[in-house]
Write a protein that holds these residues in place. Sequence first.
Motif, PDB file in Angstrom:
ATOM      1  N   LYS A  51       0.530  -0.752   0.246  1.00  0.00           N
ATOM      2  CA  LYS A  51      -0.163  -0.084  -0.171  1.00  0.00           C
ATOM      3  C   LYS A  51       1.426   1.268  -0.092  1.00  0.00           C
ATOM      4  CE  LYS A  51      -3.678  -2.794  -0.363  1.00  0.00           C
ATOM      5  NZ  LYS A  51      -3.798  -2.978  -1.156  1.00  0.00           N
ATOM      6  N   THR A  52       1.868   1.523   0.622  1.00  0.00           N
ATOM      7  CA  THR A  52       3.003   2.352   0.541  1.00  0.00           C
ATOM      8  C   THR A  52       4.467   1.745   0.549  1.00  0.00           C
ATOM      9  OG1 THR A  52       3.693   1.984   2.985  1.00  0.00           O
ATOM     10  CG2 THR A  52       1.229   3.634   2.592  1.00  0.00           C
ATOM     11  N   LYS A  53       5.250   2.755   0.177  1.00  0.00           N
ATOM     12  CA  LYS A  53       6.344   2.601   0.597  1.00  0.00           C
ATOM     13  C   LYS A  53       7.312   2.215   1.277  1.00  0.00           C
ATOM     14  CE  LYS A  53      10.455   5.918  -0.998  1.00  0.00           C
ATOM     15  NZ  LYS A  53      11.123   6.756  -1.625  1.00  0.00           N
ATOM     16  N   GLU A  54       6.279   2.716   2.415  1.00  0.00           N
ATOM     17  CA  GLU A  54       7.286   1.862   4.083  1.00  0.00           C
ATOM     18  C   GLU A  54       7.031   0.710   4.108  1.00  0.00           C
ATOM     19  OE1 GLU A  54       5.294   3.624   7.784  1.00  0.00           O
ATOM     20  OE2 GLU A  54       7.080   5.584   8.166  1.00  0.00           O
ATOM     21  N   ASP A  55       5.492   0.327   3.165  1.00  0.00           N
ATOM     22  CA  ASP A  55       4.827  -1.514   3.390  1.00  0.00           C
ATOM     23  C   ASP A  55       6.646  -1.951   1.807  1.00  0.00           C
ATOM     24  OD1 ASP A  55       3.149  -1.099   4.558  1.00  0.00           O
ATOM     25  OD2 ASP A  55       1.846  -1.088   2.904  1.00  0.00           O
TER      26      ASP A  55
END
Lengths: 193, 193
Positions: A51-55
């Motif tokens: 979902k996100t760059k962190e993921d």
Amino acid sequence: MPKQVDHAERRRHLARAVCRIIATRGLDAVSLRDVAAEAGVSMGAVQHYFKTKEDMLVFALEDVNERGAARVGEYLAAIPDAGPRDTLRGVLLQMLPVDEESREAVAVGLAFWAKAATSPRLAEHLREGYGALRDLIALLLGQSKPAPGVDAADEADALFALAEGLSSHILVGHREPATAVRIIDAQLARLLP
Amino acid sequence: MPKQVDHAERRRHLARAVCRIIATRGLDAVSLRDVAAEAGVSMGAVQHYFKTKEDMLVFALEDVNERGAARVGEYLAAIPDAGPRDTLRGVLLQMLPVDEESREAVAVGLAFWAKAATSPRLAEHLREGYGALRDLIALLLGQSKPAPGVDAADEADALFALAEGLSSHILVGHREPATAVRIIDAQLARLLP
């Protein structure tokens, strides 16, 4: 359960693409578009898994950690009757960037690290990984019959920090892998005579 | 030559602004606009001193290195008859992030490091800094009368890498400064009985 296998395999395929981008072009270059291009899939497919760059970063770090554990396994498979001391040496040596895969692992770890400075979630993830690796080193050191008077807790911290520092020094071209291996072996010889 | 003094002082003022932004918001947040705002000057004034983001980074790193050297000086000023062993301990301890200034220094070093992966100019700059610090540690270790059988070259590399690894571990919250100081002191006690 072939569907779940596919799912894990695809996530891993995408995580590898993230790792390659970080190692060659830096963390800033990690975008939905570039990961999709590097992995040869659609942007929608990437979004389905992350979902996100962190993921993406979290999974990339888990992937390099898994591959590090696999390298330790391969190292030990080549040693007949490998004991805790061999395992300890294997764990420390797999931290060093000596080939393309391990350089990628260190580069991903570093990128993660830099990002953790401004992300509590990533920092927490990193501390968990550090804690687990450090505890493994302490356990193996304790099982390897250290010399009398060795403070196993502090020496485990020291071995971990030493390998981490050497790893940085190799990656930036300040020191050769052979020097780092010699230094780690000298410390092990001192602690485990 | 008051003009030159002003010039150096203004560059330093801007470099400090860059350091504060890196330490609190990360390297990505370093922009002409934000540095100008943080330093309380115009964007034109920033451009006058730094042509590129790389220029800013190089000067920020030099600034934290200068402040590190100043911390060693302060540490030694408090010790009567300080010798090479005290200096060695001071050099190693100033690498640890124990207060706001030294945390900022480590954060800047790390950001620089991450950027050096994709910039040959920054990597070269980093290697020069590493080489100088390592040679200083080796010189001081040699002058401190190490125990017989100590390989001063390898042990200097090891001390440097150890302090660097411990520094990372403190910054991310994996270990306390007091643990790192105890570990460094134990290594110095072993090498310099």
